[in-house]
Every structure is written in structure tokens, then in C-alpha cells.
Write a protein that holds these residues in place. Structure first.
Motif, PDB file in Angstrom:
ATOM      1  N   TRP A 130      -9.346   3.269  -7.019  1.00  0.00           N
ATOM      2  CA  TRP A 130      -8.493   2.982  -8.182  1.00  0.00           C
ATOM      3  C   TRP A 130      -7.321   3.947  -8.323  1.00  0.00           C
ATOM      4  CZ3 TRP A 130      -8.578  -1.602  -9.693  1.00  0.00           C
ATOM      5  CH2 TRP A 130      -8.143  -2.016 -10.951  1.00  0.00           C
ATOM      6  N   HIS A 131      -7.481   5.144  -7.825  1.00  0.00           N
ATOM      7  CA  HIS A 131      -6.430   6.158  -7.990  1.00  0.00           C
ATOM      8  C   HIS A 131      -5.886   6.647  -6.659  1.00  0.00           C
ATOM      9  CE1 HIS A 131      -7.314   6.174 -12.248  1.00  0.00           C
ATOM     10  NE2 HIS A 131      -8.591   6.393 -11.986  1.00  0.00           N
ATOM     11  N   SER A 132      -5.968   5.806  -5.643  1.00  0.00           N
ATOM     12  CA  SER A 132      -5.496   6.179  -4.309  1.00  0.00           C
ATOM     13  C   SER A 132      -3.996   5.928  -4.166  1.00  0.00           C
ATOM     14  CB  SER A 132      -6.249   5.377  -3.250  1.00  0.00           C
ATOM     15  OG  SER A 132      -5.858   4.010  -3.303  1.00  0.00           O
ATOM     16  N   GLU A 133      -3.420   6.470  -3.115  1.00  0.00           N
ATOM     17  CA  GLU A 133      -2.011   6.247  -2.839  1.00  0.00           C
ATOM     18  C   GLU A 133      -1.720   4.774  -2.528  1.00  0.00           C
ATOM     19  OE1 GLU A 133       1.382   7.832   0.313  1.00  0.00           O
ATOM     20  OE2 GLU A 133      -0.319   9.114  -0.210  1.00  0.00           O
ATOM     21  N   PRO A 134      -2.567   4.088  -1.719  1.00  0.00           N
ATOM     22  CA  PRO A 134      -2.299   2.653  -1.484  1.00  0.00           C
ATOM     23  C   PRO A 134      -2.327   1.827  -2.765  1.00  0.00           C
ATOM     24  CG  PRO A 134      -3.816   3.498   0.166  1.00  0.00           C
ATOM     25  CD  PRO A 134      -3.662   4.585  -0.858  1.00  0.00           C
TER      26      PRO A 134
END
Length: 357
Positions: free
Chosen positions: A319-323
Motif C-alpha cells: 500500500w505504501h510502496s513506490e510502485p
């Protein structure tokens, strides 16, 4: 729906912050026994599917949800669908579990309702493409019209005893399909079942072999509506105007409200308004999360690029990734589709559904 959480989600969505999901669309399988001409799901490689223990783990990672849609393919091709639904219920405690089916597995549906611990949370939508000839020609011998009608009747007759609800979805795919709408309504009126009608899109990124795993930007247009080519020349505007007039006849107040919202937006797009209204902020990858059969998370119905996989990663990692952050930038720049499965969570969790239309 939890009012405080809903209000918090609205504020965050409107400010483009990132709330936790409240609405989940989980495609339990791409397998399907229908052979629909406007959908390639039945031609896809089945691929990996989460087992019941993995489903429980994935939804435990997500946490509390308001609405979960279980879809396919045909979800009842999974004989463990009752256990999947129970795992979702235990892990995320949704107020509503909505199941979309082609109605070909009547006995499985009936057993599911009888055995489910909280059937009053269940909402079924049975899909039709028209009356017998048109429906069967499009869907194939494995999912005949008569069997879908039998399934609707079975669920409707269990409403009072089990608290379950049922409606029909009519995908208008051709001039004949459009002409069949009145007859379909009359056929299902015997059991007091509402019919929801949608106009078939030209293509699908989620269910189209050539577009799956990609972003189908050509289907997301700032004005107009990308109709299926078989509907060229059909009086779709008149049809939607009639649908809007009788939306007030629906049994459920919330469905009446939501259907009017959707139909007004559809009519605005079909009549080529320069700024179609309503046009809510999209809540994909915010209040609305989609999960594919293997646990991976795509952006939305029209962008099936994956941002992570909840089977192998924690919720925060996805949910909080770069992608995911990059995908949200794409969502924020999107002019907005008008597929009902995206429109309704957008309308609700952006608060746009409360605006006078």
C-alpha cells in the motif's frame, strides 16, 4: 457502513491522501464456464489461485472492510467458495459480501446460502445478456438462460427465510439485447427482482486477452462513452433515459440512489457533454482495492498493471510502496471511466454521491 470511518475516508480521498481500503473487489478465479463474446476470461490461463488459508491471511492483512465483492470468471466454479467467503467474513467483517454469478450453479448457490453463518450479509447479482435466444447465443450452452432464471428464483424465495438479497445485471451487448430489456424485467418481476442495466464497453483491460496486465488508456475518455461496436446505431440514449425514469421503482432505497447517480453520469457521457457530470474523484488504490486470483493487486478495472502481491508481502509493503505511489499519480491524472464497478465506490468514498445532481 461505519460513519466515522466513511467520513475520514472521504476527507482523505478528496485531499488525495491515502486511507485504508473500505471496498474490496476480489476476483476469486478467472475460470468460467460461459463463452461470452465481450469477455476473454474463459480463454485466460487459470494461473495460481489463493487457497482458503491464504485468503484468510490476505484479508487479515487488509483488516476491516465495509464491502467485499467476490467475482470471477464464475466464482462458483470454485467449490471452496463457501469457505473463501467465510474466511473473508472472519478476517475483514464486511457489512456486505456481494457475489456476481452467471447463475449456472443453482444448487451450489442454494447450499452456500443455507450454510453461510450470516446470510443476511449476502447480496447476489445474477448476470443476463437478454432473453433466451440472445443470452444463450452470447454465453454458450453451459450457462443457459433458463438456468440463470432458476437461480434467481431460488435466491428470491430464500429472501424471507435467510435475509439474502438478489438482483439481476443486464449487460446490453447488441440492439437485440437492448430490445430484450423489457421482457427480461417482466420475466423477473414475478419474484420482485430488480434489473440493473449497463451498456457494454468496447473492450476490457481486466478480461481482455490483448489488454490484460496493461493500462487501457484508450477506454478512459474525458467525454463520451466507448460503446461496444455491436451497439453502433442503437438508441442507447433513449434506453438510458427510460432506465432513469424507472430507477425510482427499485426495491432498495440505497440502490435507487446509486442507480440514479450512475445513469445520470452515463446519460451525460452519451450526449457528449464537454464536462460530463457527475465526475467523482477516483478512489482506486485508496478506498477501493482490487485483488486478483493469485493475491496480486492491480490498479483498477482499466489498468491491470500490478503494484504488489498480498500473498507474499505485508499490507504496508504493497500500500505504501513506490510502485503504488506511482500508480496513484496515474489514477489522479485519469479523466475518469464510467464502469459501474468503479463508479459506485468512487461516488461513495469521495462523498460525491451526496451532491445535488
Amino acid at each position: 457502513m461505519r460513519v466515522i470511518n466513511w467520513a475520514t475516508s472521504v476527507v482523505k480521498n478528496r485531499s488525495r491522501a491515502v486511507p485504508r481500503p473500505a471496498w474490496c473487489t476480489y476476483i476469486v478465479t478467472f475460470r468460467c464456464n460461459a463463452r461470452c463474446q465481450m469477455c476473454d476470461s474463459w480463454q485466460m490461463e487459470p494461473g495460481e489461485e489463493l487457497d482458503v488459508a491464504q485468503v484468510r491471511d490476505v484479508f487479515s492483512k487488509i483488516g476491516r472492510l465495509d464491502i467485499v465483492r467476490l467475482s470471477g470468471g464464475e466464482p462458483f466454479m470454485r467449490t471452496d467458495l463457501p469457505q473463501i467467503a467465510e474466511a473473508v467474513l472472519a478476517a475483514s467483517r464486511p457489512g456486505i459480501i456481494h457475489i456476481t454469478t452467471n447463475g449456472s450453479y443453482r444448487k451450489r448457490v442454494e447450499a452456500f446460502i443455507r450454510e453461510f453463518p450470516q446470510p443476511s450479509r449476502l447480496r447476489f447479482m445474477v448476470s443476463f445478456d437478454g432473453l433466451e435466444e440472445e443470452h444463450d447465443a452470447n454465453r454458450g450452452a453451459g450457462v443457459p438462460f433458463r438456468r440463470a432464471v432458476d437461480t434467481v428464483q431460488t435466491i428470491a424465495e430464500m429472501r424471507e427465510s435467510h435475509g439474502v438479497e438478489v438482483s439481476a445485471n443486464h449487460t446490453v451487448i447488441s440492439p437485440q439485447s437492448l430490445a430484450d430489456n423489457e421482457g427480461l424485467r417482466n420475466r423477473l418481476a414475478e419474484w420482485d427482482v430488480d434489473v440493473h442495466s449497463v451498456l457494454a464497453y468496447a473492450e476490457s483491460s481486466m478480461y481482455g486477452l490483448s489488454l490484460h496486465g496493461q493500462s487501457a488508456d484508450h477506454l478512459i475518455v474525458p467525454k463520451g462513452y466507448p460503446l461496444h461496436p455491436k451497439l453502433d446505431g442503437a438508441d442507447v440514449v433513449g434506453f438510458v433515459e427510460r432506465e432513469l425514469e424507472r430507477a425510482g421503482d427499485m426495491r432498495n432505497f440505497m440502490l435507487r440512489w446509486g442507480k440514479r447517480y450512475y445513469l445520470k453520469g452515463l446519460l451525460s457521457r452519451l450526449t457528449n457533454g464537454q464536462e460530463p457530470k457527475p465526475n467523482p474523484k477516483c478512489v482506486a488504490l485508496r478506498s477501493h482495492i482490487r485483488i486478483l486470483p493469485d493475491g496480486s493487486v492491480p490498479v483498477c478495472q482499466f489498468n491491470t498493471e500490478k503494484v504488489g502481491n498480498l500473498r507474499d508481502q505485508s499490507f504496508d509493503e504493497v500500500w505504501h510502496s513506490e510502485p503504488t505511489s506511482g500508480a496513484r499519480d496515474w489514477v489522479d491524472g485519469c479523466p475518469g471511466c464510467w464502469a459501474e464497478c468503479e463508479v459506485m465506490p468512487n461516488a461513495i468514498f469521495s462523498g460525491d454521491i451526496l451532491k445535488p445532481q
